[in-house]
Scaffold this active site. Structure first.
Site, PDB file in Angstrom:
ATOM      1  N   PRO A   9      -5.581 -25.262 -49.621  1.00  0.00           N
ATOM      2  CA  PRO A   9      -6.392 -24.441 -50.523  1.00  0.00           C
ATOM      3  C   PRO A   9      -5.684 -23.177 -51.000  1.00  0.00           C
ATOM      4  O   PRO A   9      -4.993 -22.504 -50.240  1.00  0.00           O
ATOM      5  CB  PRO A   9      -7.615 -24.082 -49.672  1.00  0.00           C
ATOM      6  CG  PRO A   9      -7.190 -24.284 -48.259  1.00  0.00           C
ATOM      7  CD  PRO A   9      -6.191 -25.399 -48.290  1.00  0.00           C
ATOM      8  N   ASN A  10      -5.874 -22.931 -52.278  1.00  0.00           N
ATOM      9  CA  ASN A  10      -5.416 -21.716 -52.976  1.00  0.00           C
ATOM     10  C   ASN A  10      -3.915 -21.703 -53.261  1.00  0.00           C
ATOM     11  O   ASN A  10      -3.429 -20.804 -53.930  1.00  0.00           O
ATOM     12  CB  ASN A  10      -5.827 -20.439 -52.207  1.00  0.00           C
ATOM     13  CG  ASN A  10      -7.328 -20.349 -52.033  1.00  0.00           C
ATOM     14  OD1 ASN A  10      -8.067 -20.411 -53.015  1.00  0.00           O
ATOM     15  ND2 ASN A  10      -7.802 -20.248 -50.802  1.00  0.00           N
ATOM     16  N   ARG A  17      -1.130 -15.471 -57.133  1.00  0.00           N
ATOM     17  CA  ARG A  17      -1.969 -15.152 -55.977  1.00  0.00           C
ATOM     18  C   ARG A  17      -1.249 -14.140 -55.070  1.00  0.00           C
ATOM     19  O   ARG A  17      -0.232 -14.464 -54.453  1.00  0.00           O
ATOM     20  CB  ARG A  17      -2.234 -16.430 -55.178  1.00  0.00           C
ATOM     21  CG  ARG A  17      -2.987 -16.212 -53.898  1.00  0.00           C
ATOM     22  CD  ARG A  17      -2.962 -17.430 -52.999  1.00  0.00           C
ATOM     23  NE  ARG A  17      -3.714 -17.165 -51.798  1.00  0.00           N
ATOM     24  CZ  ARG A  17      -3.647 -17.899 -50.700  1.00  0.00           C
ATOM     25  NH1 ARG A  17      -2.855 -18.951 -50.658  1.00  0.00           N
ATOM     26  NH2 ARG A  17      -4.363 -17.583 -49.642  1.00  0.00           N
ATOM     27  N   TYR A  22       2.715 -13.549 -51.030  1.00  0.00           N
ATOM     28  CA  TYR A  22       3.169 -14.941 -51.134  1.00  0.00           C
ATOM     29  C   TYR A  22       4.363 -15.138 -52.070  1.00  0.00           C
ATOM     30  O   TYR A  22       4.872 -16.256 -52.184  1.00  0.00           O
ATOM     31  CB  TYR A  22       1.995 -15.828 -51.570  1.00  0.00           C
ATOM     32  CG  TYR A  22       0.859 -15.812 -50.564  1.00  0.00           C
ATOM     33  CD1 TYR A  22       1.053 -16.311 -49.277  1.00  0.00           C
ATOM     34  CD2 TYR A  22      -0.386 -15.278 -50.877  1.00  0.00           C
ATOM     35  CE1 TYR A  22       0.038 -16.282 -48.338  1.00  0.00           C
ATOM     36  CE2 TYR A  22      -1.415 -15.252 -49.950  1.00  0.00           C
ATOM     37  CZ  TYR A  22      -1.193 -15.751 -48.684  1.00  0.00           C
ATOM     38  OH  TYR A  22      -2.195 -15.719 -47.745  1.00  0.00           O
ATOM     39  N   ASN A  73       1.697 -27.137 -45.756  1.00  0.00           N
ATOM     40  CA  ASN A  73       1.138 -25.791 -45.732  1.00  0.00           C
ATOM     41  C   ASN A  73      -0.351 -25.975 -45.954  1.00  0.00           C
ATOM     42  O   ASN A  73      -0.799 -26.218 -47.076  1.00  0.00           O
ATOM     43  CB  ASN A  73       1.742 -24.901 -46.821  1.00  0.00           C
ATOM     44  CG  ASN A  73       1.231 -23.467 -46.721  1.00  0.00           C
ATOM     45  OD1 ASN A  73       0.256 -23.195 -46.011  1.00  0.00           O
ATOM     46  ND2 ASN A  73       1.876 -22.559 -47.430  1.00  0.00           N
ATOM     47  N   ALA A  76      -5.480 -21.743 -45.348  1.00  0.00           N
ATOM     48  CA  ALA A  76      -6.429 -21.242 -44.346  1.00  0.00           C
ATOM     49  C   ALA A  76      -6.958 -22.350 -43.430  1.00  0.00           C
ATOM     50  O   ALA A  76      -7.413 -22.054 -42.316  1.00  0.00           O
ATOM     51  CB  ALA A  76      -7.582 -20.539 -45.051  1.00  0.00           C
ATOM     52  N   HIS A  79      -5.897 -22.535 -39.759  1.00  0.00           N
ATOM     53  CA  HIS A  79      -6.504 -21.736 -38.697  1.00  0.00           C
ATOM     54  C   HIS A  79      -7.864 -22.266 -38.260  1.00  0.00           C
ATOM     55  O   HIS A  79      -8.430 -21.765 -37.292  1.00  0.00           O
ATOM     56  CB  HIS A  79      -6.649 -20.280 -39.172  1.00  0.00           C
ATOM     57  CG  HIS A  79      -5.425 -19.751 -39.853  1.00  0.00           C
ATOM     58  ND1 HIS A  79      -4.199 -19.653 -39.218  1.00  0.00           N
ATOM     59  CD2 HIS A  79      -5.207 -19.346 -41.133  1.00  0.00           C
ATOM     60  CE1 HIS A  79      -3.302 -19.182 -40.070  1.00  0.00           C
ATOM     61  NE2 HIS A  79      -3.882 -18.988 -41.243  1.00  0.00           N
ATOM     62  N   ASP A  86      -6.686 -33.744 -36.271  1.00  0.00           N
ATOM     63  CA  ASP A  86      -7.046 -35.108 -35.874  1.00  0.00           C
ATOM     64  C   ASP A  86      -6.468 -36.123 -36.856  1.00  0.00           C
ATOM     65  O   ASP A  86      -6.063 -37.222 -36.454  1.00  0.00           O
ATOM     66  CB  ASP A  86      -8.568 -35.260 -35.810  1.00  0.00           C
ATOM     67  CG  ASP A  86      -9.175 -34.665 -34.556  1.00  0.00           C
ATOM     68  OD1 ASP A  86      -8.419 -34.297 -33.635  1.00  0.00           O
ATOM     69  OD2 ASP A  86     -10.423 -34.568 -34.495  1.00  0.00           O
ATOM     70  N   GLU A  97       5.020 -27.700 -40.022  1.00  0.00           N
ATOM     71  CA  GLU A  97       4.074 -26.749 -40.624  1.00  0.00           C
ATOM     72  C   GLU A  97       4.856 -25.605 -41.255  1.00  0.00           C
ATOM     73  O   GLU A  97       5.799 -25.091 -40.646  1.00  0.00           O
ATOM     74  CB  GLU A  97       3.172 -26.233 -39.486  1.00  0.00           C
ATOM     75  CG  GLU A  97       2.207 -25.149 -39.876  1.00  0.00           C
ATOM     76  CD  GLU A  97       1.387 -24.672 -38.673  1.00  0.00           C
ATOM     77  OE1 GLU A  97       1.234 -25.426 -37.679  1.00  0.00           O
ATOM     78  OE2 GLU A  97       0.920 -23.524 -38.727  1.00  0.00           O
ATOM     79  N   HIS A  99       4.547 -21.845 -43.598  1.00  0.00           N
ATOM     80  CA  HIS A  99       3.775 -20.763 -44.205  1.00  0.00           C
ATOM     81  C   HIS A  99       4.721 -19.837 -44.939  1.00  0.00           C
ATOM     82  O   HIS A  99       5.789 -19.490 -44.419  1.00  0.00           O
ATOM     83  CB  HIS A  99       3.005 -19.965 -43.148  1.00  0.00           C
ATOM     84  CG  HIS A  99       2.041 -20.808 -42.390  1.00  0.00           C
ATOM     85  ND1 HIS A  99       0.871 -21.261 -42.942  1.00  0.00           N
ATOM     86  CD2 HIS A  99       2.116 -21.338 -41.150  1.00  0.00           C
ATOM     87  CE1 HIS A  99       0.253 -22.031 -42.057  1.00  0.00           C
ATOM     88  NE2 HIS A  99       0.985 -22.102 -40.970  1.00  0.00           N
ATOM     89  N   LEU A 100       4.318 -19.432 -46.125  1.00  0.00           N
ATOM     90  CA  LEU A 100       5.121 -18.482 -46.899  1.00  0.00           C
ATOM     91  C   LEU A 100       5.179 -17.130 -46.208  1.00  0.00           C
ATOM     92  O   LEU A 100       6.241 -16.517 -46.100  1.00  0.00           O
ATOM     93  CB  LEU A 100       4.507 -18.328 -48.298  1.00  0.00           C
ATOM     94  CG  LEU A 100       4.559 -19.588 -49.154  1.00  0.00           C
ATOM     95  CD1 LEU A 100       3.298 -19.713 -49.976  1.00  0.00           C
ATOM     96  CD2 LEU A 100       5.776 -19.575 -50.037  1.00  0.00           C
ATOM     97  N   SER A 101       4.023 -16.653 -45.769  1.00  0.00           N
ATOM     98  CA  SER A 101       3.942 -15.347 -45.125  1.00  0.00           C
ATOM     99  C   SER A 101       4.136 -15.510 -43.624  1.00  0.00           C
ATOM    100  O   SER A 101       4.001 -16.616 -43.079  1.00  0.00           O
ATOM    101  CB  SER A 101       2.572 -14.714 -45.414  1.00  0.00           C
ATOM    102  OG  SER A 101       1.529 -15.501 -44.843  1.00  0.00           O
ATOM    103  N   ARG A 106       0.139 -10.758 -39.554  1.00  0.00           N
ATOM    104  CA  ARG A 106      -1.051 -10.501 -40.370  1.00  0.00           C
ATOM    105  C   ARG A 106      -2.302 -10.396 -39.486  1.00  0.00           C
ATOM    106  O   ARG A 106      -2.184 -10.114 -38.299  1.00  0.00           O
ATOM    107  CB  ARG A 106      -1.165 -11.599 -41.456  1.00  0.00           C
ATOM    108  CG  ARG A 106       0.069 -11.611 -42.379  1.00  0.00           C
ATOM    109  CD  ARG A 106      -0.057 -12.642 -43.477  1.00  0.00           C
ATOM    110  NE  ARG A 106      -1.180 -12.345 -44.350  1.00  0.00           N
ATOM    111  CZ  ARG A 106      -1.706 -13.224 -45.221  1.00  0.00           C
ATOM    112  NH1 ARG A 106      -1.166 -14.442 -45.320  1.00  0.00           N
ATOM    113  NH2 ARG A 106      -2.711 -12.885 -45.979  1.00  0.00           N
ATOM    114  N   ARG A 110      -5.283 -15.131 -38.294  1.00  0.00           N
ATOM    115  CA  ARG A 110      -4.217 -16.011 -38.809  1.00  0.00           C
ATOM    116  C   ARG A 110      -3.175 -16.339 -37.733  1.00  0.00           C
ATOM    117  O   ARG A 110      -2.218 -17.053 -37.989  1.00  0.00           O
ATOM    118  CB  ARG A 110      -3.507 -15.358 -40.004  1.00  0.00           C
ATOM    119  CG  ARG A 110      -4.411 -15.139 -41.200  1.00  0.00           C
ATOM    120  CD  ARG A 110      -3.620 -14.623 -42.393  1.00  0.00           C
ATOM    121  NE  ARG A 110      -4.494 -13.973 -43.338  1.00  0.00           N
ATOM    122  CZ  ARG A 110      -5.157 -14.596 -44.323  1.00  0.00           C
ATOM    123  NH1 ARG A 110      -5.024 -15.888 -44.495  1.00  0.00           N
ATOM    124  NH2 ARG A 110      -5.957 -13.918 -45.136  1.00  0.00           N
TER     125      ARG A 110
END
Ligand code: DQA
Length: 146
Positions: A9-10, A17, A22, A73, A76, A79, A86, A97, A99-101, A106, A110
């Site tokens: 998402p996003n 964004r 990001y 990625n 959210a 988390h 599953d 996995e 993540h950009l940030s 943070r 997160r």
């Protein structure tokens, strides 16, 4: 070898964004860059993005038996989503996995990943380049027999 890149998402809004968090690369920019890395590694790349947890799970189900591994990625949902973890376990698709940030620098909510315990590994905080590092690590692990 076929590998997938799944974004949650996003992440379709990357580029506009919160660029201070990001970065300025769009998801298309990341896809183009990762496609070049995949070609260099001699693997085929499939890509997908969804803002919906259920659709992400359906994508993984559809990739079962087709892709050999995934760079994900999950945004959210990282988390919160036991269902996504599953789905990775149920399909037995190995994944890295990304993540950009730096999620650990943070907010506390997160800091925990629902996915990390079943991932091959995690890349966090290295911006858009993290996808390439994740793909290189994923392919190396798969070639070692992960
Ligand atoms: C993110 C970090 C998540 O906490 C956040 O919800 C995102 C993006 C990242 O790439 O840094 O949507 O996964």
């Amino acid at each position: 070898m076929i590998v997938g890149m799944l974004n949650g998402p996003n992440l379709n809004l990357l580029g506009t964004r919160e660029p201070h968090i990001y970065g300025s690369a769009t998801l298309d920019d990341i896809t183009v860059a990762l496609t070049a890395v995949a070609a260099e590694l001699g693997v085929e790349l499939r890509t997908a993005q969804s803002n919906s947890e259920g659709v992400m799970i359906d994508i993984l189900h559809g990739w079962r038996g087709i892709v050999h591994g995934v760079v994900v990625n999950a945004g959210a949902y990282t988390h919160t989503s036991l269902a996504l973890r599953d789905a990775f376990s149920a399909t037995a698709i190995p994944f890295v996995e990304v993540h950009l940030s730096n999620v650990f620098a943070r907010e506390p909510e997160r800091h925990h990943s629902m996915l990390a315990s079943v991932a091959i590994g995690t890349v966090t905080g290295l911006g858009a380049d993290g996808y390439a590092f994740a793909l290189r690590g994923l392919v190396a692990a798969l070639r070692r027999g992960a």
